[in-house]
Design a protein around this motif. Structure first.
Motif, mmCIF file in Angstrom:
data_model
loop_
_atom_site.group_PDB
_atom_site.id
_atom_site.type_symbol
_atom_site.label_atom_id
_atom_site.label_comp_id
_atom_site.label_asym_id
_atom_site.label_seq_id
_atom_site.Cartn_x
_atom_site.Cartn_y
_atom_site.Cartn_z
ATOM 1 N N VAL A 493 20.913 51.286 15.294
ATOM 2 C CA VAL A 493 19.807 50.507 15.872
ATOM 3 C C VAL A 493 20.217 50.026 17.256
ATOM 4 C CG1 VAL A 493 18.304 48.503 15.577
ATOM 5 C CG2 VAL A 493 19.079 49.801 13.571
ATOM 6 N N SER A 494 19.313 50.146 18.234
ATOM 7 C CA SER A 494 19.639 49.740 19.612
ATOM 8 C C SER A 494 19.840 48.233 19.708
ATOM 9 C CB SER A 494 18.514 50.158 20.564
ATOM 10 O OG SER A 494 17.333 49.421 20.291
ATOM 11 N N ILE A 499 18.398 42.449 19.314
ATOM 12 C CA ILE A 499 18.205 41.183 20.040
ATOM 13 C C ILE A 499 16.817 40.612 19.750
ATOM 14 C CG2 ILE A 499 17.868 40.191 22.346
ATOM 15 C CD1 ILE A 499 20.096 42.076 23.316
ATOM 16 N N HIS A 500 15.807 41.465 19.802
ATOM 17 C CA HIS A 500 14.438 40.988 19.580
ATOM 18 C C HIS A 500 14.253 40.496 18.150
ATOM 19 C CE1 HIS A 500 12.840 41.737 23.477
ATOM 20 N NE2 HIS A 500 13.024 43.047 23.449
ATOM 21 N N ILE A 501 14.873 41.212 17.170
ATOM 22 C CA ILE A 501 14.783 40.755 15.775
ATOM 23 C C ILE A 501 15.452 39.400 15.627
ATOM 24 C CG2 ILE A 501 15.607 41.226 13.429
ATOM 25 C CD1 ILE A 501 15.168 44.211 14.009
ATOM 26 N N TYR A 502 16.620 39.257 16.261
ATOM 27 C CA TYR A 502 17.352 37.986 16.213
ATOM 28 C C TYR A 502 16.505 36.847 16.802
ATOM 29 C CZ TYR A 502 21.124 34.614 17.127
ATOM 30 O OH TYR A 502 21.892 33.480 17.178
ATOM 31 N N LYS A 555 3.071 33.941 21.273
ATOM 32 C CA LYS A 555 2.927 34.930 22.346
ATOM 33 C C LYS A 555 4.244 35.645 22.598
ATOM 34 C CE LYS A 555 -0.906 32.693 24.756
ATOM 35 N NZ LYS A 555 -1.336 31.993 25.988
ATOM 36 N N ASN A 556 5.361 34.897 22.591
ATOM 37 C CA ASN A 556 6.679 35.503 22.804
ATOM 38 C C ASN A 556 7.029 36.480 21.678
ATOM 39 O OD1 ASN A 556 7.067 34.162 25.183
ATOM 40 N ND2 ASN A 556 8.277 32.499 24.293
ATOM 41 N N MET A 557 6.685 36.080 20.431
ATOM 42 C CA MET A 557 6.960 36.970 19.296
ATOM 43 C C MET A 557 6.184 38.278 19.434
ATOM 44 S SD MET A 557 7.004 34.099 16.253
ATOM 45 C CE MET A 557 7.079 35.268 14.911
ATOM 46 N N ASN A 558 4.888 38.155 19.797
ATOM 47 C CA ASN A 558 4.067 39.364 20.004
ATOM 48 C C ASN A 558 4.613 40.216 21.130
ATOM 49 O OD1 ASN A 558 1.737 39.393 18.129
ATOM 50 N ND2 ASN A 558 1.332 37.386 19.011
ATOM 51 N N SER A 559 5.062 39.549 22.202
ATOM 52 C CA SER A 559 5.599 40.275 23.343
ATOM 53 C C SER A 559 6.866 41.033 22.948
ATOM 54 C CB SER A 559 5.890 39.299 24.484
ATOM 55 O OG SER A 559 6.510 39.959 25.562
ATOM 56 N N ARG A 560 7.716 40.381 22.147
ATOM 57 C CA ARG A 560 8.978 41.020 21.740
ATOM 58 C C ARG A 560 8.723 42.215 20.821
ATOM 59 N NH1 ARG A 560 13.446 38.288 23.119
ATOM 60 N NH2 ARG A 560 13.223 36.116 23.786
ATOM 61 N N ILE A 561 7.771 42.045 19.881
ATOM 62 C CA ILE A 561 7.522 43.138 18.946
ATOM 63 C C ILE A 561 6.889 44.321 19.656
ATOM 64 C CG2 ILE A 561 5.188 42.608 18.136
ATOM 65 C CD1 ILE A 561 8.253 43.463 15.958
ATOM 66 N N THR A 581 5.549 39.137 8.632
ATOM 67 C CA THR A 581 6.055 40.481 8.324
ATOM 68 C C THR A 581 6.177 41.266 9.625
ATOM 69 O OG1 THR A 581 4.934 40.441 6.183
ATOM 70 C CG2 THR A 581 5.657 42.592 7.017
ATOM 71 N N ILE A 582 7.380 41.823 9.851
ATOM 72 C CA ILE A 582 7.646 42.572 11.084
ATOM 73 C C ILE A 582 8.148 43.955 10.704
ATOM 74 C CG2 ILE A 582 9.135 42.714 13.112
ATOM 75 C CD1 ILE A 582 9.125 39.633 13.082
ATOM 76 N N GLU A 583 7.571 44.965 11.344
ATOM 77 C CA GLU A 583 8.004 46.346 11.146
ATOM 78 C C GLU A 583 8.499 46.896 12.472
ATOM 79 O OE1 GLU A 583 4.624 48.328 9.579
ATOM 80 O OE2 GLU A 583 4.908 47.581 7.526
ATOM 81 N N ALA A 584 9.766 47.362 12.493
ATOM 82 C CA ALA A 584 10.373 47.869 13.730
ATOM 83 C C ALA A 584 11.031 49.207 13.454
ATOM 84 C CB ALA A 584 11.405 46.874 14.263
ATOM 85 N N PRO A 585 10.610 50.257 14.156
ATOM 86 C CA PRO A 585 11.249 51.575 13.942
ATOM 87 C C PRO A 585 12.699 51.560 14.422
ATOM 88 C CG PRO A 585 9.726 51.643 15.812
ATOM 89 C CD PRO A 585 9.556 50.301 15.178
ATOM 90 N N ILE A 586 13.534 52.315 13.714
ATOM 91 C CA ILE A 586 14.951 52.366 14.092
ATOM 92 C C ILE A 586 15.110 53.095 15.415
ATOM 93 C CG2 ILE A 586 17.184 53.392 13.484
ATOM 94 C CD1 ILE A 586 16.627 52.689 10.613
ATOM 95 N N THR A 587 14.319 54.155 15.614
ATOM 96 C CA THR A 587 14.416 54.921 16.865
ATOM 97 C C THR A 587 13.163 54.726 17.671
ATOM 98 O OG1 THR A 587 13.551 56.864 15.711
ATOM 99 C CG2 THR A 587 15.938 56.624 15.867
#
Length: 587
Positions: A493-494, A499-502, A555-561, A581-587
């Motif tokens: 994971v990049s 960082i954004h998840i954290y 707004k910051n959370m939306n911007s990061r996702i 609930t947050i979904e983030a692709p690995i690549t």
């Protein structure tokens, strides 16, 4: 009519080349038509004269022409138009020196305004304008008794209609006691006498009635062949006898008024029909009521038709067309100016917006660089810890292998040598020890092997999250539960995504502490179809997702996702907690 035709011919033949002469000719034709009760023709020529006078800036002539137009509008029941035209004329006269002619036309216009407001049943305004007219007429040069008496009669009529019978009777007495009406204006005298009698009737003073009505009727019949002025006297007599319940006399005078009024087909006929509908009974009364309604509708349509004709006359002149062209040009320039202003404002808005956007992007970029630096430092620190752990595990592994296993191996050999004894019990005991030592040896080898193997790759990020949670939940006085899927290879994971998840977890915890009043938060990491699924839930107060406004945190959370091409979903209910609930692709 020959005079009118002569003047029109002069205009058509262009004998009056001078503009003022042409305007005067139109004005004179308008005056003649007005006194001939030809309203639309008079209006046409007045309007022609008005336009020429305006070009010549002849304010007095304009005002006189407007007065003529206002009188026509009043006669044709265009009361609003008459009021507007009268006020325009008064305004023009107010710009001029107070000459006798200016004063005279001011008085005429005020008198017309009094008539307008009387028909509008606004009697206070009507009385005010009549008084202004009378005061101005008193200041005019020469003998103006006749025109003053006309305004006094109008004033008395407004007082009567307003129910101020005392003042109305006072003015009527003044008029009836003067020589002007008795000797020189017998027709007007009959009308004033009738109004005086009607005022007595309305004020419930019946002593002189119906004697005064009959006197007025005799005078009117003696001087007029057509009997027009006797219509209202007959109506008042019918009204009086109907009140006295003398139906026979009431019907006689009501029908007499109707028969005369039918020659003119105007408001007097309308009043006669209404009166008959009140005096008659049954089907006859109903018939006159229907006729009243039909005539009333017809008169209203006729009035509207005349007003529309006046409007068409105004717009059919060349002067109006030229004025419209000028206005159109002004509007075009105004439109161009407005478009230029709008475009300039839009461009300025774009420039300002773009500058602000650039500043925001620079700030975000700087923040990302800072986040990257912080995370790299965290990873470096974690790598140092992991390196120390690896060295310690290797040391323990070597110690187990070289020390404990060596000693256990020697013991096993010693026990093997004792196996020479043929004692059954000894053999059995030694065999048990040897088997047990073999098991110990295998267990130690297994532990040594596991200690010398690295932890699951990427476990450092979960350690960072766990350390953060331990610290923050203590500060926020929250209980927490962390679950994570070991199949997630965090090394793949990049750093940007981590960082954004954290930061999202950090922002969510802050929001829970600030708004939710929660006591427990649960966090889980799962891997579904190569997509990291982060679920954070609390047992707080919750909120209405549709009503709450997005703050800076959301707004910051939306911007990061969005930065990591992920999705975020927030569900919440009052007193049932909130789930992010947050979904983030690995690549």
């Amino acid at each position: 009519m020959q005079i009118i035709d002569s003047i029109k011919q002069n205009v058509l033949d262009n004998k009056y080349q001078d503009s003022l002469s042409i305007a005067n000719a139109h004005y004179n034709i308008g005056e003649l038509y007005r006194y001939s009760v030809l309203g639309d023709s008079a209006y046409y020529h007045y309007h022609k004269a008005e336009k020429i006078y305006k070009n010549l800036k002849k304010n007095l002539s304009i005002a006189k022409t407007l007065y003529g137009i206002a009188v026509i509008q009043k006669n044709e029941k265009d009361l609003t138009g008459s009021e507007i035209t009268s006020i325009e004329a008064i305004s023009l006269l107010g710009l001029l020196n107070e000459t006798n002619e200016v004063r005279k036309y001011k008085a005429f216009i005020y008198n017309n305004l009094g008539l307008v407001f009387r028909q509008l049943e606004q009697y206070d305004e009507s009385v005010s304008y009549y008084k202004k007219a009378i005061e101005l007429k008193k200041k005019l040069k020469g003998n103006n008794l006749r025109t003053i008496n006309n305004s006094k009669n109008n004033l008395a009529l407004s007082y009567k209609n307003a129910g101020n019978y005392k003042l109305a009777l006072n003015y009527y007495n003044q008029l009836l006691n003067g020589d002007d009406l008795k000797k020189e204006r017998r027709g007007v005298y009959a009308l004033v006498l009738d109004n005086y009698a009607h005022t007595l009737y309305l004020s419930k003073h019946y002593e002189k009635l119906p004697k005064l009505y009959f006197q007025a009727l005799r005078i009117s019949d003696s001087i007029q062949e057509n009997g027009y002025n006797s219509i209202i006297i007959n109506q008042h007599l019918a009204e009086y006898f109907n009140y006295k319940n003398d139906k026979k006399s009431a019907k006689y005078y009501a029908y007499k008024a109707k028969d005369i009024a039918e020659q003119y087909h105007n408001d007097d006929l309308l009043k006669s029909l209404l009166l008959l509908s009140e005096i008659e009974e049954g089907n006859v009364a109903a018939m006159y009521s229907k006729e009243y309604i039909k005539l009333n509708d017809s008169l209203q349509k006729n009035e509207r038709s005349i007003r529309n004709k006046f409007a068409r006359i105004r717009f059919e002149t060349n002067q109006i067309e030229q004025e419209n062209i000028r206005i159109a040009k002004e509007r075009m320039w105004l439109l161009i100016l407005s478009v230029v202003i709008v475009i300039s404002s839009f461009l300025l808005y774009l420039v300002i917006t773009q500058r602000n956007r650039n500043k925001e992007l620079k700030f975000i970029q700087k923040q990302q660089e800072t986040n990257e630096e912080i995370y790299n430092l965290m990873l470096s620190q974690n790598e140092s810890i992991e390196e120390a752990r690896t060295l310690e595990k290797r040391r323990i592994s070597e110690e187990l292998h070289d020390g404990v296993l060596g000693r256990l191996f020697g013991t096993r050999l010693s026990l093997d040598s004792l196996n020479m004894s043929n004692d059954a019990e000894a053999i059995k005991t030694r065999g048990q020890y040897i088997d047990e030592l073999k098991i110990i040896e295998q267990d130690i080898r297994k532990v040594s092997h596991e200690l010398n193997t690295n932890f699951v790759s990427g476990s450092g990020f979960i350690d960072i999250i766990k350390t953060f949670l331990e610290t923050q939940t203590i500060a926020y006085k929250l209980g927490y539960k962390l679950e994570h899927d070991d199949t997630i290879h965090w090394d793949d994971v990049s750093n940007k995504t981590k960082i954004h998840i954290y930061r999202i977890i950090q922002e969510s915890l802050h929001n829970i502490y600030k708004h939710a009043s929660a006591t427990q938060v649960n966090i889980s990491f799962k891997l579904k179809n190569n997509v990291i699924c982060l679920i954070m839930s609390d047992n707080g107060s919750g909120f209405d997702v549709n009503k709450v406004k997005s703050g800076i945190g959301l707004k910051n959370m939306n911007s990061r996702i969005n930065e990591i091409n992920g999705n975020i979903n927030i569900t919440s209910e009052k007193d049932a907690g909130t789930t992010v609930t947050i979904e983030a692709p690995i690549t």
